[in-house]
Write an enzyme that holds these catalytic residues in place. Structure first.
Site, PDB file in Angstrom:
ATOM      1  N   PRO A 196     -47.294  35.645  35.694  1.00 25.63           N
ATOM      2  CG  PRO A 196     -46.543  33.679  34.714  1.00 25.63           C
ATOM      3  CD  PRO A 196     -46.378  34.513  35.945  1.00 25.63           C
ATOM      4  CG  ASN A 197     -50.586  34.364  31.072  1.00 19.20           C
ATOM      5  OD1 ASN A 197     -50.584  34.967  30.011  1.00 19.20           O
ATOM      6  ND2 ASN A 197     -49.819  33.308  31.295  1.00 19.20           N
TER       7      ASN A 197
ATOM      8  NE  ARG B 282     -55.435  33.094  32.160  1.00 13.58           N
ATOM      9  CZ  ARG B 282     -54.532  32.691  33.020  1.00 13.58           C
ATOM     10  NH1 ARG B 282     -54.193  33.466  34.036  1.00 13.58           N
ATOM     11  NH2 ARG B 282     -53.950  31.530  32.890  1.00 13.58           N
TER      12      ARG B 282
ATOM     13  CE1 TYR C 166     -56.800  31.176  36.639  1.00 11.61           C
ATOM     14  CE2 TYR C 166     -57.635  31.296  34.405  1.00 11.61           C
ATOM     15  CZ  TYR C 166     -56.743  30.773  35.307  1.00 11.61           C
ATOM     16  OH  TYR C 166     -55.801  29.874  34.911  1.00 11.61           O
TER      17      TYR C 166
ATOM     18  CG  ASN D  99     -51.845  34.068  41.744  1.00  6.25           C
ATOM     19  OD1 ASN D  99     -51.285  33.087  41.243  1.00  6.25           O
ATOM     20  ND2 ASN D  99     -53.088  34.418  41.423  1.00  6.25           N
TER      21      ASN D  99
ATOM     22  CB  ALA E 232     -47.706  29.387  34.419  1.00  5.10           C
TER      23      ALA E 232
ATOM     24  CG  HIS F 271     -47.385  24.899  38.367  1.00  5.82           C
ATOM     25  ND1 HIS F 271     -47.884  24.578  39.612  1.00  5.82           N
ATOM     26  CD2 HIS F 271     -48.316  25.719  37.807  1.00  5.82           C
ATOM     27  CE1 HIS F 271     -49.062  25.159  39.775  1.00  5.82           C
ATOM     28  NE2 HIS F 271     -49.345  25.857  38.699  1.00  5.82           N
TER      29      HIS F 271
ATOM     30  CG  ASP G  56     -33.080  29.252  44.203  1.00  7.02           C
ATOM     31  OD1 ASP G  56     -33.560  28.451  45.016  1.00  7.02           O
ATOM     32  OD2 ASP G  56     -32.287  28.904  43.312  1.00  7.02           O
TER      33      ASP G  56
ATOM     34  CD  GLU H  14     -47.992  27.972  46.260  1.00  2.00           C
ATOM     35  OE1 GLU H  14     -47.035  27.526  46.931  1.00  2.00           O
ATOM     36  OE2 GLU H  14     -48.547  27.311  45.370  1.00  2.00           O
TER      37      GLU H  14
ATOM     38  CG  HIS I 124     -52.506  29.021  43.253  1.00  3.60           C
ATOM     39  ND1 HIS I 124     -51.651  29.376  42.251  1.00  3.60           N
ATOM     40  CD2 HIS I 124     -51.751  28.360  44.166  1.00  3.60           C
ATOM     41  CE1 HIS I 124     -50.435  28.943  42.525  1.00  3.60           C
ATOM     42  NE2 HIS I 124     -50.461  28.325  43.689  1.00  3.60           N
ATOM     43  CG  LEU I 125     -57.173  34.213  41.113  1.00  2.00           C
ATOM     44  CD1 LEU I 125     -56.766  34.693  39.726  1.00  2.00           C
ATOM     45  CD2 LEU I 125     -58.248  35.125  41.692  1.00  2.00           C
ATOM     46  CB  SER I 126     -58.353  28.139  39.579  1.00  4.02           C
ATOM     47  OG  SER I 126     -56.983  27.887  39.312  1.00  4.02           O
TER      48      SER I 126
ATOM     49  NE  ARG J 243     -56.650  25.432  35.962  1.00  2.03           N
ATOM     50  CZ  ARG J 243     -56.030  26.565  35.626  1.00  2.03           C
ATOM     51  NH1 ARG J 243     -55.601  27.383  36.583  1.00  2.03           N
ATOM     52  NH2 ARG J 243     -55.846  26.863  34.365  1.00  2.03           N
TER      53      ARG J 243
ATOM     54  NE  ARG K 172     -52.967  24.882  34.996  1.00  2.00           N
ATOM     55  CZ  ARG K 172     -52.417  25.808  34.183  1.00  2.00           C
ATOM     56  NH1 ARG K 172     -51.563  26.664  34.651  1.00  2.00           N
ATOM     57  NH2 ARG K 172     -52.767  25.872  32.916  1.00  2.00           N
TER      58      ARG K 172
END
Lengths: 146, 146, 146, 146, 146, 146, 146, 146, 146, 146, 146, 146
Positions: free
Chosen positions: C9-10, C17, C22, C73, C76, C79, C86, C97, C99-101, C106, C110
């Site tokens: 998402p996002n 953004r 990011y 990635n 949200a 978390h 599953d 896995e 992540h950008l940040s 944070r 998170r």
């Protein structure tokens, strides 16, 4: 067989330090008594004490291949040193955790041990006698495994 | 540019120690491979390993002024050493945290890191490859900043 | 080999953004760059992004049997989504896995990931570069396994 | 009477997915068996599965007024979806919570359920048999209430 | 100015659902009343409800650039959706969080909100009136900022 | 096959005790009904109830070797007795945990079970019907294993 | 109808105190504005501020029998005073809790309120406007109840 | 001197029960061996085992005045019985806590002991050998005190 | 009226056991004194003590229908026995919880009571006098209810 | 002897306030009854109530040297005021804590007391009768100490 | 420069109250000594003590504009008063927190301070000397800032 | 008298390291200033800094018998080293804990100290001035004890 006895921080002060809590025997006496007991069982016992976590780790590493079992009173490092745990697991040598005082009866931060769950067994609270019981427990454990 | 590779406690045993968990390559091989990779990028890579927290701190201090980026696999100290965190922040050198194994998949006390929140980035779980990915990530980060 | 890149998402807003957090690259650019990198390695890379948890799950299911590795990635959902975990475990496809940040830097909510403990490895904090490092890590992992 | 069987995320994979954990029967077979059992009791059973939380909620809403009881295996949503709980309570239809595996024996994040405290009853751990037991429990409950 | 009113899961049932808890007005009536109130202030109000988290996120994204303020009653997603929080922060549109019931008086899992700390303000417990108060609060906030 | 039904503390009061919570049937009736059901399946069912934890343990021990499956409603001991757990695990007889009421809907200290994670399955909330469902679940489980 | 506005500790400093956080209006101006708004609705508004918890309690007691609704900004006492809660509940007068700043965005010890769960509703984060919204919310609530 | 050996719930199954965890020796053998060892030291050893907490308490009470030291393997009661703790403290007889297995390596609910903080010392993990070490530790402790 | 006095584990030792903590009076004396006091009020008082939780439960069950009120000093079971709580609630007889010592001043595991929230009232800390106060409190409570 | 009865916040409302919870007697009546009871025992009883924590502290200070025992119903301050605890300990006067209602049966924030661990004893739940029992308990305690 | 010394609840008893814990000097002596020390540095020192939280807040407010620094021993309010914290922050006057005793060595509820994180510095444990050290620390801090 | 000043990890960087946080003075200057201040009081001050926990422990041991008081700024070890705590307690030399920055205002892991509860007193937050205040506090403490 060859055993290694590891003593962690502040245990060099034994006999001088809070005798009501730790007893009046010095570390030298404890080590000598234990060596004698080992000798009777035909076991060579090496002893090492340091206040440096790194030195304890190095000593454990040095024992890889040559040591059959470890007796360890890690003192305060019991509760804070994951590195020591990793050293013992890396070395892959069976070890017994021991304490002079009953750590369950002391500050709550002494109730957690980073060594306990992978130890053969644990002996606490018998003063200098803890060393002898730990020695016998380790010996019995190793003899049974053979 | 000059990079510093820091390896913490027990990593000297790499290759010997639990190969199913950490892989079969020794630290010497990993360091040599990484130095070669660095050379190709025109970067000098210094390597340092110790089982002494104090020695790691001293080495980081020694890098102040001369080192542009740090790759650090702090091993067990990741989870227990605030002093190491302070050393990295005092040195004010960008650093990447890396691990051979996936620490999230291990004991819960390995899920916390005193280094992570101030790192450029983190790489975990790829075995010896983690070093190379961390190196590339750090390099890209520093080149972008210029 | 065939890889699947999943963005949660996002992440469709990338570039628009919070660029300070990011980076300025759009998701299209990141996907294109990664496809090119994959091509050079002889790997077909499929890309999918959705703000619907259910759509991500469906896409992972669709990959069963045809996909060799997943780069994810999950944003949200990392978390909060046990369902995504599953889906990945059911699909039984190795995944990395990313992540950008640096999520450790944070909000505390998170710091927990429902994906991390079963991932091959984790890469966080390198911005768009995280995708490339994750790709290389996954590739190396799969090549070693063969 | 009319019953509704709701299956949540990843349950479409039943039979393919980790058979040692969930059994070898597909969802289609389970649904067919249960419909047959329902028929014998003179009950119409509608079945619905989705990986979208929103679709499950919409389906529950659609049942308001026409459904007498719900059997729900919410899968991972059991542990994360308050919205699903609200949908069930808003619909004001008695429901039974069920699981194929014994969730108490799995990860700690599966020990909490947002549905359990308002359910008629709960059945976990009997594999495909859980559906049949839940059906019988719901039926007995509704017949007793009349 | 243009406002967006977002209603989350199960709020489509308003008026039907637990009237003692949520009041007897339907969402249509609430939306119509609020649109009228907005009109008087020269504000265009768009309304959107969905039981799909992804649809809510998409709708917020669609508002970027064209919406000056958001009124959001996220229902159960308030307590579970970090993705919704990210959507609101990515959109960078001031928003007010509102609830019909007093969430502090309900189950403990409703006491935490992933939206609250970044909201302009929060209004809870006044039933349908919460929408009007939230509208006025948002309006006053935006007029003061100009 | 031979089954053992164990009922823990206060369950001798069934029928007299808080009927709105536990139903109006006495334990004698429940046991008789279940014995009848067992008989039809060709199973001998032994029943035992005690308010003494030690007596329950002794009875489980007595079943070693002769009992194929256990149905246990341990009542309050579910939440406090590790000794009962140990007895069941020592006996190494598959067991199903059951409860008359929905324990998830009651005091928080009833949400934890020392028996649940090692049970075949769990049935809660269906009143006297819980016994029958548990019986069927256990039976199906044992027949499948053969 | 008669309303009582209660302001707790440090709110006498409004306008002087951290204007970026609480706004530039003094308490006198807020009270005067609110009295005027009340007058228009035919309501008498009494205002009281004190830094003494005991004085606030005494004033609430004094309102028993003569006050129809209370608006309360208890400031720091919101998070620490059970006695104030008891005073409000003893008085049995409907009340609205309000705050100038968004308490969810501040220190974690401000996230708990001893007043919230028994309030009609809560308004936070709109600066001086919070008073007006709370007034309207309380008024609408009381008029609906009649 | 007279010692009392107390064994708690399920220890009557020793030798039959999970031999990989507890060893193959029966309790009878352990008791006989220990009695023999005691005899050599001129100590009379009484042995008692029960699955009833109340019986263990009664036996400890019976020892008041006549018993000089207690060896106790309370099994599961170690972690749940405050009454047993009270019995030991009321009796005011020095005691050693012992376990066959290493409780630190087992479920987290076995990490807490209601007996440990008031024990002379603790021995865990050495199998049947734990009894002998505990005996020696208690004996040494009592001889030193004289 | 008929009252029942229940004393839990170790209270048979009263007078012998830690007199500085519990006082010098034996349980016999306390029971005799209380019976006399009861007699003066025209109440028959039955007394029962056991170290077996099951025996206490059986005795409470036996009182159903014939006992008007219970005085209970459950000793250590206060903090561990949900079964005892269930027995009291099943019996549906008003009861007063009492303790000789001030449990708030002792170990933290004595601060929780499974009996307290459903008791008429609680008396702690007055030594043998606690029995008399509890008796009077129970008596006044029952007389007021008539 | 001279006793002091301290009543904390909101207790001036007794009789008016939630009679189902606190009873119908006013504080004046309770105080008068208790004074009379004191008189019969030859004790002078002073009574003080305030909603100001500071006033309660001042009154306790004023009693130093002249007061032999304190009965205190601190109301809500029981759970929040360390200052009151300090006042009682500084005054070094034995005190009994009492409550009208059974605080264990109310909100969880009423389960903690800052006064309890240093009190002579505690009486809760008997309504106005709690004052008389507390008085008798304190009196007996002081007479025994002489 | 002008300083304000604030002393919180029970500190008026200094010298009388638990001298082994707080020392034998009265507050009057401490204040006089500190005024003299201040005079030598050309600083006017105002002193204020109250057992009323509200009075302390009022006094701090009164100092706004005229006081350059505050020395505060808030006693028990340190651990419970957010209102006092707000008063200090609203006044925007640098302050030093001080304590006579070492609060870290006392009850755990004294380990938290609502004042500490915004103080210039903290001095604890030196008895009356704490006031002098705090004075010097505050003075040095303010002189350095000029 | 002879004092020992111990500085822990990273404090060798003082003056270079984050001057906004720790001030611009180097450790050499701080030590020199403090030695001069000591000299005026007739006290010999020895100074020691190390980044090795073991070296700090060794130095404290070396002081046994010859050192009358210790000033210790243990830096990060304050929060992680139980071994250092043990060294100080074993040495049985009064010590004062000090910090340059206000640790309460920093990361939560700096809020716990393993040294604080046994220190004479604690001084934090005054920059280099903390050393002088700690010195004076220790001196006053020792002079008073004589």
């Amino acid at each position: 067989m060859r055993f290694l006895l590891i003593n962690g921080p502040n245990l060099n002060l034994l006999g001088q330090r809070e005798p009501s809590l730790y007893g009046a025997e010095t570390l030298e006496v404890i080590e000598a008594d234990l060596k004698e007991m080992a000798l009777k069982e035909g076991i060579q016992l090496d002893c090492f004490q340091s206040n440096f976590e790194g030195a304890l780790i190095d000593r454990i590493h040095a024992g890889i291949g040559g040591v059959d079992g470890i007796l360890i009173n890690a003192g305060a490092f019991t509760h804070t040193s994951i590195a020591l745990r990793d050293a013992l697991l890396s070395a892959d040598i069976p070890y017994v955790e021991l304490h002079l005082s009953n750590t369950s009866a002391r500050e709550s931060f002494r109730h957690q041990s980073f060594l306990a769950d992978r130890a053969v067994g644990i002996v606490t609270g018998f003063g200098a006698m803890s060393y002898q019981l730990a020695f016998q427990g380790l010996l019995a454990h190793l003899r049974k495994k053979r």
